[in-house]
Structure formats: structure tokens, C-alpha cells
Write a protein that holds these residues in place. Structure first.
Motif, PDB file in Angstrom:
ATOM      1  N   ARG A  47      28.093   7.763  -8.588  1.00  0.00           N
ATOM      2  CA  ARG A  47      27.888   7.303  -9.359  1.00  0.00           C
ATOM      3  C   ARG A  47      26.420   7.607 -10.347  1.00  0.00           C
ATOM      4  O   ARG A  47      26.315   8.467 -11.375  1.00  0.00           O
ATOM      5  N   TYR A  85      31.757  -4.937   3.977  1.00  0.00           N
ATOM      6  CA  TYR A  85      33.018  -4.254   3.922  1.00  0.00           C
ATOM      7  C   TYR A  85      34.073  -5.888   4.915  1.00  0.00           C
ATOM      8  O   TYR A  85      35.355  -5.317   3.439  1.00  0.00           O
ATOM      9  N   GLY A 102      34.767  -0.235  -2.372  1.00  0.00           N
ATOM     10  CA  GLY A 102      34.280   1.184  -1.666  1.00  0.00           C
ATOM     11  C   GLY A 102      33.696   2.730  -2.656  1.00  0.00           C
ATOM     12  O   GLY A 102      34.216   3.316  -2.508  1.00  0.00           O
ATOM     13  N   MET A 103      33.777   1.907  -4.123  1.00  0.00           N
ATOM     14  CA  MET A 103      33.923   3.115  -5.424  1.00  0.00           C
ATOM     15  C   MET A 103      32.191   2.315  -6.255  1.00  0.00           C
ATOM     16  O   MET A 103      32.785   0.831  -6.783  1.00  0.00           O
ATOM     17  N   ASN A 104      32.100   3.125  -7.446  1.00  0.00           N
ATOM     18  CA  ASN A 104      31.415   2.318  -8.315  1.00  0.00           C
ATOM     19  C   ASN A 104      32.634   2.675  -9.642  1.00  0.00           C
ATOM     20  O   ASN A 104      33.196   3.767  -9.169  1.00  0.00           O
ATOM     21  N   LEU A 138      34.292  -1.188  -7.302  1.00  0.00           N
ATOM     22  CA  LEU A 138      35.449  -1.628  -5.887  1.00  0.00           C
ATOM     23  C   LEU A 138      35.025  -1.709  -4.866  1.00  0.00           C
ATOM     24  O   LEU A 138      33.888  -1.737  -4.529  1.00  0.00           O
ATOM     25  N   LEU A 183      26.306  -1.073  -5.056  1.00  0.00           N
ATOM     26  CA  LEU A 183      25.933  -0.702  -4.219  1.00  0.00           C
ATOM     27  C   LEU A 183      25.450   0.548  -5.363  1.00  0.00           C
ATOM     28  O   LEU A 183      26.681   1.043  -6.432  1.00  0.00           O
TER      29      LEU A 183
HETATM   30  N1  PLP Z   1      30.182   1.612  -4.343  1.00  0.00           N
HETATM   31  C1  PLP Z   1      31.091   0.456  -2.689  1.00  0.00           C
HETATM   32  C2  PLP Z   1      31.250  -0.636  -2.242  1.00  0.00           C
HETATM   33  C3  PLP Z   1      30.468   1.544  -1.583  1.00  0.00           C
HETATM   34  O1  PLP Z   1      31.331   1.115  -0.746  1.00  0.00           O
HETATM   35  C4  PLP Z   1      30.779   3.284  -1.367  1.00  0.00           C
HETATM   36  C5  PLP Z   1      30.512   3.865  -1.047  1.00  0.00           C
HETATM   37  O2  PLP Z   1      30.110   4.082  -0.769  1.00  0.00           O
HETATM   38  C6  PLP Z   1      30.371   3.818  -3.791  1.00  0.00           C
HETATM   39  C7  PLP Z   1      30.023   2.174  -4.203  1.00  0.00           C
HETATM   40  C8  PLP Z   1      30.111   4.903  -4.161  1.00  0.00           C
HETATM   41  O3  PLP Z   1      28.603   4.946  -3.264  1.00  0.00           O
HETATM   42  P1  PLP Z   1      28.838   7.066  -3.514  1.00  0.00           P
HETATM   43  O4  PLP Z   1      28.435   7.887  -4.265  1.00  0.00           O
HETATM   44  O5  PLP Z   1      26.928   6.844  -3.052  1.00  0.00           O
HETATM   45  O6  PLP Z   1      29.389   7.450  -1.951  1.00  0.00           O
END
Ligand code: PLP
Ligand code: COI
Length: 364
Positions: free
Chosen positions: A270, A209, A243-245, A241, A265
């Protein structure tokens, strides 16, 4: 003094909890990650004694020696998960076992002591039970739980720490993105990448991060909400992204998301959405998607919708995508119908409004 002893968490109740009226006011409009509950969990690890001294105790600051390893070499991992208020009373966690497993995988990748999965789950349950009153009601609101672990040995030698501190804190949250906007705008990072093959992209460690922040700052300067990262080798394939898929919805009703190849991740949202989409009869592909293809499909109309997903973000439509060589709108730039159906299906389960057919809820 091995693992099993630590599983009985000693409870030290906060003698000065936030007053009911003040807490109720805070719960009305929680800003993501700013307000914390009355308690936290801490469990210590040392190589000689294993996991020990597990406590649920008043939320407080830590005191650390300035040589503490995490401050220098970033040996740190975390999780993000939520507790939801149930209509019949009580609360529930969503797939805590999946977070426990990912936390252990992250620990192994960062050469940290793995926390037993049952202890992870028990620590989260204990915090939610004692701070139940902090779970906000209302759609999209939940108690966000942040388990994390830091290397606590005080030594500047570059090596895996012999001591760790595992903690859990929690905060009431509402929407992660600004309320009222139907979609987010993404900035394609062509200068920075997030993770390379063999790196830590599939671990949830703070370093990933920190490494994404310059790109996120660039996105903000360009008027965008989030960065979308491309793969580090060809700079061509859409990864995820900050912090997100990410998911794509096509005109034939199928959906696609980048595969888990070690650089992104493995999101629990997802995974859940793949299951729910298949339940709805949608074809789901876990296949690479190129950035040029994304632009071409958005312009031709073959791509109808795109959305981001994660614990914090839930399911959020992607409206516009910008970059030095790109500028396009997905669909009509607003919230798409398939995205909306998937979001509702997920939230209905998490909020206990429909039958939990997949056994995802851990009711407390
Ligand atoms: N990708 C990243 C880089 C993340 O930080 C997150 C958040 O936790 C996710 C994807 C989505 O993961 P999750 O659905 O387990 O929160
Ligand atoms: C989460 O969704 O839990 C995350 O950790 C993402 C972070 C950007 C808040």
C-alpha cells in the motif's frame, strides 16, 4: 548473552537437501505456501537471557509442551515478505526494514519481546542466502518469507509469556489467486467485522486471521474470492480485505485508499503504491470510502477501477462486489489500465528491471 550475541547466527547445513531435479520440478508451478525450502531460522528469547541461540538449520517440525502459551491465548505475530531473483544474477529483498519495524510494532501490541530490527533483517538475509536456489524465476514468482514469533512459556496462567521463539521459513510461490482470471470477486461482510478501534487491526497477529475465517468461509460459499470488511462502529466504511489493502481509481485519474486509523494493517505494498502513484503524477487520497458510495460510483461510472494489494496478492483487480444488499461490477469487471501500470511499476522495481529510485531493494 544479550541481543548482540544472537546476531551471529550459527549455520547448520541441511545434510539431506531436496535434490536439484526435484527442487527444479517444484519451482515450475509452486502452489502458495505448500512447499518449503531446506532451511529455517530459529532464535530463542527468555526474560533472563534475552535473544540467544540463533541458528540457520534444517527445516523441521517443532516439539511443544501442551501448556505452551501460544496454543491457548494466541500470543503470536508474523510477517510476510518476498525475495526476488535478479536478471543479473543474485537476489533481492524488498523493503525488509519496513517489515522489521512492523514486526516490532506487532510485538509491542501483543506484549511480546521486541526482536531487534537488525536481527530480523539479518535472519531473513541469512535464510535467503542459504536457500537462494529456491527462488523461482518468472513473472509473479518469488520466494515468500514468513518470519513469525510464538509465546513458548509452558504455563496456563493468562499473562505475557516470559519466553518466545522467533522463526523464519520460506516457500517458493507463484500467483496467490487462480491463474488466468483477470480480477477477483469480493463478498461484503455485514455480519462480521475484522477489527475494532483499540483492537489489534494494525498488528499482524494470527488472531486477526482466525477471526476473519468465518467471514472468508461465507465469501467462499457465496462464490467470492475474498471478504471485504467494513468498520466495526458504523458498518459503513470500507476497511480492507482479509489479507490485502484496497484502492479505488476514479474517472478524474485520482486514486483513494482507506486511511491508517489503527484498524487496518499498514501494508508495505500500500505504502509503496502510494509513492509510485504520486511519481506518476496521480493524486492520491488516504480517506474513508463508504460502501454505498462504492456502489453508487461503480454504477455511475465515476469509479473506473478498484484493486487489492499485498505481498502475497501483489496487485489484483477487483471485478465484482457482492453482499446481501449489494451487487455491482467495477468498470468492465476486468483488469484496469491504471491498476496495470501500478502493478508493472512495482514488479519492475522488485524484479530489478528498472532503477530502484527509492532505495527499496536490499540486494544479497
Ligand atoms: N492487510 C492485511 C490484513 C494483510 O494480511 C496484508 C498482508 O500482509 C496486507 C494488508 C498487505 O500488507 P503488505 O503489503 O505489507 O503485505
Ligand atoms: C501477505 O501478503 O504476506 C499475507 O500475510 C497475507 C496472507 C493472506 C497470506
Amino acid at each position: 548473552m544479550r541481543t548482540s550475541d544472537a546476531q551471529t547466527l550459527i549455520v547448520e547445513k541441511n545434510p539431506n537437501p531436496v535434490a536439484d531435479s526435484e527442487r527444479d520440478a517444484l519451482l515450475l508451478n509452486p502452489v502458495f505456501g505448500r512447499v518449503f525450502t531446506d532451511h529455517m531460522v530459529t532464535i530463542e528469547y527468555s526474560r533472563e537471557r534475552g535473544w540467544q541461540n540463533g541458528k540457520v538449520r534444517p527445516h523441521a517440525a517443532l516439539q511443544l509442551d501442551l501448556a505452551t502459551l501460544v496454543l491457548h491465548y494466541a500470543q503470536e505475530i508474523f510477517e510476510g515478505m518476498k525475495a526476488y531473483r535478479l536478471p543479473e544474477g543474485g537476489s533481492t529483498l524488498f523493503r525488509p526494514g519496513a517489515n522489521a519495524r512492523r514486526f516490532r510494532n506487532s510485538a509491542e501490541r501483543l506484549a511480546m519481546a521486541p526482536l531487534p530490527e537488525e536481527l530480523f533483517i539479518e535472519s531473513v538475509r541469512a535464510l535467503v542466502r542459504i536457500d537462494q536456489k529456491w527462488i523461482p524465476g518468472g513473472d509473479g514468482a518469488a520466494l515468500y518469507i514468513r518470519p513469525f514469533m510464538i509465546a513458548t512459556e509452558a504455563v496456563l496462567g493468562m499473562k505475557p509469556s516470559a519466553e518466545y521463539l522467533y522463526c523464519v521459513v520460506a516457500c517458493p510461490v507463484g500467483s496467490y489467486f487462480k491463474v488466468g482470471s483477470p480480477s477477483v470477486t469480493l463478498w461484503i461482510s455485514d455480519q462480521y467485522t475484522r477489527a475494532a478501534p483499540g483492537g489489534t487491526g494494525d498488528a499482524k497477529c494470527g488472531g486477526n486471521y482466525a477471526a476473519s475465517l468465518a467471514a472468508q468461509a461465507e465469501a467462499t460459499r457465496e462464490g467470492c474470492d475474498q471478504v471485504v470488511f467494513l468498520d466495526a462502529v458504523e458498518r459503513r466504511w470500507v476497511e480492507e480485505l482479509g489479507g490485502m489493502n484496497v484502492f479505488f481509481v476514479f474517472d478524474d485519474g485520482s486514486i483513494q485508499t482507506p486511511p491508517l486509523t489503527g484498524t487496518i494493517l499498514p501494508g508495505i505494498t500500500r505504502d509503496s503504491l502510494i509513492v509510485l502513484a504520486r511519481d506518476m503524477g496521480l493524486a492520491v487520497r488516504e480517506e474513508p470510502y463508504a460502501i454505498d458510495q462504492w456502489q453508487e460510483d461503480a454504477l455511475s461510472g465515476r469509479l473506473r477501477e478498484a484493486f487489492a494489494c499485498g505481498t502475497a496478492a501483489v496487485v489484483t483487480s477487483i471485478g465484482n462486489v457482492k453482499g446481501r444488499q449489494y451487487n455491482f461490477t467495477v468498470g468492465d469487471g476486468g483488469a484496469g489500465p491504471v491498476t496495470g501500470r501500478l502493478k508493472d511499476a512495482l514488479l519492475d522495481i522488485q524484479n530489478g528491471r528498472v532503477e530502484d529510485r527509492h532505495g527499496w531493494l536490499d540486494r544479497l
